[in-house]
Motif scaffolding. Structure first.
Motif, PDB file in Angstrom:
ATOM      1  N   ARG A 188       0.823  -1.076   0.052  1.00 19.64           N
ATOM      2  CA  ARG A 188      -0.123   0.049   0.061  1.00 19.64           C
ATOM      3  C   ARG A 188       0.971   1.332   0.113  1.00 19.64           C
ATOM      4  NH1 ARG A 188      -2.905  -1.510   5.595  1.00 19.64           N
ATOM      5  NH2 ARG A 188      -0.664  -2.153   5.866  1.00 19.64           N
ATOM      6  N   VAL A 189       0.655   1.950  -1.119  1.00 16.87           N
ATOM      7  CA  VAL A 189       1.508   3.176  -1.122  1.00 16.87           C
ATOM      8  C   VAL A 189       0.639   4.710  -1.092  1.00 16.87           C
ATOM      9  CG1 VAL A 189       3.213   4.356  -2.775  1.00 16.87           C
ATOM     10  CG2 VAL A 189       3.097   1.950  -2.494  1.00 16.87           C
ATOM     11  N   LEU A 190       0.887   5.287  -0.291  1.00 18.93           N
ATOM     12  CA  LEU A 190       0.041   6.616  -0.132  1.00 18.93           C
ATOM     13  C   LEU A 190       0.970   7.543  -1.001  1.00 18.93           C
ATOM     14  CD1 LEU A 190      -2.003   8.823   0.739  1.00 18.93           C
ATOM     15  CD2 LEU A 190      -0.490   9.066   3.167  1.00 18.93           C
ATOM     16  N   ILE A 191       0.499   8.262  -1.840  1.00 21.16           N
ATOM     17  CA  ILE A 191       1.096   9.049  -2.621  1.00 21.16           C
ATOM     18  C   ILE A 191       0.644  10.504  -2.615  1.00 21.16           C
ATOM     19  CG2 ILE A 191       1.778   9.783  -5.244  1.00 21.16           C
ATOM     20  CD1 ILE A 191       0.645   6.655  -5.476  1.00 21.16           C
ATOM     21  N   ILE A 192       1.504  11.533  -2.138  1.00 18.60           N
ATOM     22  CA  ILE A 192       0.991  12.865  -1.767  1.00 18.60           C
ATOM     23  C   ILE A 192       1.730  13.928  -2.937  1.00 18.60           C
ATOM     24  CG2 ILE A 192       1.076  14.425  -0.285  1.00 18.60           C
ATOM     25  CD1 ILE A 192       1.767  12.482   1.929  1.00 18.60           C
ATOM     26  N   ALA A 193       0.923  14.285  -3.806  1.00 18.29           N
ATOM     27  CA  ALA A 193       1.265  14.740  -5.137  1.00 18.29           C
ATOM     28  C   ALA A 193       0.272  15.546  -5.930  1.00 18.29           C
ATOM     29  CB  ALA A 193       1.954  13.829  -6.010  1.00 18.29           C
ATOM     30  N   GLY A 236       2.924  13.027 -12.316  1.00 17.33           N
ATOM     31  CA  GLY A 236       2.344  13.301 -11.252  1.00 17.33           C
ATOM     32  C   GLY A 236       1.405  11.943 -10.609  1.00 17.33           C
ATOM     33  N   ILE A 237       0.148  12.430 -10.108  1.00 20.42           N
ATOM     34  CA  ILE A 237      -0.618  11.367  -9.491  1.00 20.42           C
ATOM     35  C   ILE A 237      -1.154  10.303 -10.519  1.00 20.42           C
ATOM     36  CG2 ILE A 237      -3.264  10.938  -8.555  1.00 20.42           C
ATOM     37  CD1 ILE A 237      -1.428  11.979  -6.242  1.00 20.42           C
ATOM     38  N   GLN A 238      -1.345  10.830 -11.715  1.00 19.30           N
ATOM     39  CA  GLN A 238      -1.741   9.802 -12.502  1.00 19.30           C
ATOM     40  C   GLN A 238      -0.610   8.745 -12.971  1.00 19.30           C
ATOM     41  OE1 GLN A 238      -2.407  12.798 -12.725  1.00 19.30           O
ATOM     42  NE2 GLN A 238      -4.562  13.387 -13.218  1.00 19.30           N
ATOM     43  N   VAL A 289       5.357   5.689   1.698  1.00 19.09           N
ATOM     44  CA  VAL A 289       4.566   6.854   1.360  1.00 19.09           C
ATOM     45  C   VAL A 289       5.429   7.529   0.402  1.00 19.09           C
ATOM     46  CG1 VAL A 289       3.878   9.410   1.960  1.00 19.09           C
ATOM     47  CG2 VAL A 289       3.388   7.439   3.728  1.00 19.09           C
ATOM     48  N   LYS A 290       4.874   8.337  -0.848  1.00 15.68           N
ATOM     49  CA  LYS A 290       5.767   8.961  -1.683  1.00 15.68           C
ATOM     50  C   LYS A 290       5.362  10.445  -1.988  1.00 15.68           C
ATOM     51  CE  LYS A 290       6.479  10.190  -6.330  1.00 15.68           C
ATOM     52  NZ  LYS A 290       5.549  10.952  -7.318  1.00 15.68           N
ATOM     53  N   THR A 291       6.088  11.548  -1.657  1.00 11.49           N
ATOM     54  CA  THR A 291       5.676  12.741  -1.901  1.00 11.49           C
ATOM     55  C   THR A 291       6.265  13.268  -3.325  1.00 11.49           C
ATOM     56  OG1 THR A 291       7.702  13.806  -0.836  1.00 11.49           O
ATOM     57  CG2 THR A 291       5.724  13.160   0.541  1.00 11.49           C
ATOM     58  N   GLY A 292       5.459  14.138  -3.947  1.00  4.28           N
ATOM     59  CA  GLY A 292       5.771  14.665  -5.291  1.00  4.28           C
ATOM     60  C   GLY A 292       5.831  16.180  -5.313  1.00  4.28           C
ATOM     61  N   MET A 293       5.040  16.723  -6.039  1.00  5.69           N
ATOM     62  CA  MET A 293       4.526  18.110  -6.205  1.00  5.69           C
ATOM     63  C   MET A 293       3.933  18.744  -5.008  1.00  5.69           C
ATOM     64  SD  MET A 293       2.369  20.484  -8.915  1.00  5.69           S
ATOM     65  CE  MET A 293       1.929  22.056  -8.831  1.00  5.69           C
ATOM     66  N   LEU A 294       4.754  19.669  -3.953  1.00  4.85           N
ATOM     67  CA  LEU A 294       4.086  20.041  -2.800  1.00  4.85           C
ATOM     68  C   LEU A 294       3.872  21.594  -2.896  1.00  4.85           C
ATOM     69  CD1 LEU A 294       6.278  17.944  -0.518  1.00  4.85           C
ATOM     70  CD2 LEU A 294       4.171  17.594  -1.181  1.00  4.85           C
ATOM     71  N   GLY A 295       4.409  22.284  -3.499  1.00  2.00           N
ATOM     72  CA  GLY A 295       3.830  23.725  -3.575  1.00  2.00           C
ATOM     73  C   GLY A 295       4.610  24.981  -2.659  1.00  2.00           C
ATOM     74  N   ASP A 296       3.950  24.950  -1.416  1.00  2.00           N
ATOM     75  CA  ASP A 296       4.548  26.025  -0.468  1.00  2.00           C
ATOM     76  C   ASP A 296       4.844  25.550   0.860  1.00  2.00           C
ATOM     77  OD1 ASP A 296       2.066  25.919   1.209  1.00  2.00           O
ATOM     78  OD2 ASP A 296       1.140  26.766  -0.510  1.00  2.00           O
ATOM     79  N   GLY A 298       7.527  12.670 -16.936  1.00  2.00           N
ATOM     80  CA  GLY A 298       7.018  11.917 -15.578  1.00  2.00           C
ATOM     81  C   GLY A 298       8.024  10.874 -15.181  1.00  2.00           C
ATOM     82  N   THR A 299       9.175  10.882 -15.671  1.00  2.00           N
ATOM     83  CA  THR A 299      10.404   9.757 -15.268  1.00  2.00           C
ATOM     84  C   THR A 299      10.745   9.767 -13.889  1.00  2.00           C
ATOM     85  OG1 THR A 299      11.850  11.251 -16.255  1.00  2.00           O
ATOM     86  CG2 THR A 299      11.402   9.592 -17.641  1.00  2.00           C
ATOM     87  N   GLY A 300      10.756  11.133 -13.324  1.00  2.00           N
ATOM     88  CA  GLY A 300      10.969  11.071 -11.924  1.00  2.00           C
ATOM     89  C   GLY A 300       9.895  10.639 -11.044  1.00  2.00           C
ATOM     90  N   CYS A 301       8.691  11.354 -11.332  1.00  2.00           N
ATOM     91  CA  CYS A 301       7.721  10.742 -10.836  1.00  2.00           C
ATOM     92  C   CYS A 301       7.405   9.196 -10.564  1.00  2.00           C
ATOM     93  CB  CYS A 301       6.183  11.256 -11.125  1.00  2.00           C
ATOM     94  SG  CYS A 301       6.177  13.109 -11.443  1.00  2.00           S
ATOM     95  N   THR A 302       7.625   8.796 -11.761  1.00  2.00           N
ATOM     96  CA  THR A 302       7.521   7.202 -11.866  1.00  2.00           C
ATOM     97  C   THR A 302       8.410   6.639 -11.103  1.00  2.00           C
ATOM     98  OG1 THR A 302       6.644   7.495 -14.357  1.00  2.00           O
ATOM     99  CG2 THR A 302       7.248   5.411 -13.790  1.00  2.00           C
ATOM    100  N   LEU A 303       9.800   6.942 -11.233  1.00  2.00           N
ATOM    101  CA  LEU A 303      10.729   6.068 -10.537  1.00  2.00           C
ATOM    102  C   LEU A 303      10.421   6.098  -9.144  1.00  2.00           C
ATOM    103  CD1 LEU A 303      13.779   4.687 -10.868  1.00  2.00           C
ATOM    104  CD2 LEU A 303      14.573   6.969 -10.337  1.00  2.00           C
TER     105      LEU A 303
END
Length: 274
Positions: free
Chosen positions: A11-16, A25-27, A82-89, A216-221
């Motif tokens: 189970r992987v929670l993705i925060i992106a 991204g999420i997709q 957990v995986k984090t991606g685009m976070l913003g501020d 999306g290579t970075g998100c995917t990896l």
């Protein structure tokens, strides 16, 4: 009574953030975790309007709603990674770090420090860089910067593998358990990633794939890596499988769009043998 079938786990929670073009991204994260036989849950941090030519709009999600997504998923479904991606501020980064500390203190976290889209659109407020370094990076099981991201976070110029290693060691001092320095931005026919840990340096090399399907290579990896950790595999094995998955996804890309096109996330990498 609920019916429970068999599932290989992970189970992987993705925060992106969401990518309307479906390539990053999420997709991309959901497709990747699913292809690797994990189970993806999400906390969406922003909506973007984008395609293969670039990002044309960003709509941030309120911090309180991002936190609510994380809490509800973790308290009911749970996560092995957990995986984090685009976070913003900064406010969002700090809230995510606090929420994970409260609700998932022992869960491995893969931090992909997303700062810029492939086409050059900034995805992280410059004011958030310090918050990333002081609150989330120290919590990371693995930090996965590309060369431009590593230059910003480390304050070093990277033009060679030696520079990559030095920057990786600088980033390791911020507190993560490991740093996977991605070398795709460096020139040459061979792409080398460096895994930097307190135990030393491990190299992962392969011939460069000549393709424009690099969106999306970075998100995917990072998601593939998180899935491997969620399934209980050692970090080097999870990295090797993630790299193989991304490589095959690039090689079999569908050729959509006229810019930096998406990869083929739907291919199947042979699962780890029990």
């Amino acid at each position: 009574m609920a019916q429970h079938g068999t599932h290989p786990g992970g189970r992987v929670l993705i925060i992106a953030g969401s990518d309307s073009g479906g390539g990053a991204g999420i997709q991309a994260d959901i497709k990747t975790v699913t292809a690797l036989q994990g189970f993806a849950t999400t906390a969406i941090t922003a909506l973007t309007a984008q395609n293969t030519l670039g990002v044309f709009g960003v709509h941030p999600i309120p911090v309180s709603f991002v936190v609510q997504q994380i809490e509800l998923v973790l308290d009911d479904i749970g996560a092995e990674a957990v995986k984090t991606g685009m976070l913003g501020d900064p406010a969002l980064i700090e809230a995510i770090a606090d929420t994970l500390a409260q609700h998932a203190p022992d869960v491995p976290v893969v931090v992909d420090p997303v700062m810029m889209a492939k086409g050059g659109h900034p995805l992280l407020d410059p004011s958030a860089e310090q918050a990333l370094k002081t609150t989330l990076v120290p919590r990371a099981t693995v930090l996965t910067p590309n060369v431009p991201e590593a230059e910003v976070l480390s304050g070093r110029t990277i033009a060679s593998l030696d520079d990559m290693q030095a920057a990786g060691e600088t980033l390791l001092a911020l507190g993560p358990h490991a740093v996977l320095m991605k070398g795709g931005h460096l020139p040459g026919e061979t792409v080398t990633d460096l895994l930097v840990t307190a135990e030393g340096i491990a190299r992962f090399s392969a011939p460069r794939v000549d393709t424009t399907a690099t969106h999306g290579t970075g998100c995917t990896l990072a998601s593939a890596l998180a899935c491997g950790l969620a399934q209980g595999h050692p970090l080097p094995d999870a990295i090797a499988r993630a790299r193989a998955y991304v490589r095959r996804a690039m090689e079999t890309a569908p050729g959509f769009g006229s810019g930096h096109g998406p990869m083929n996330h739907g291919h199947t990498v042979a699962p780890f043998q029990e």
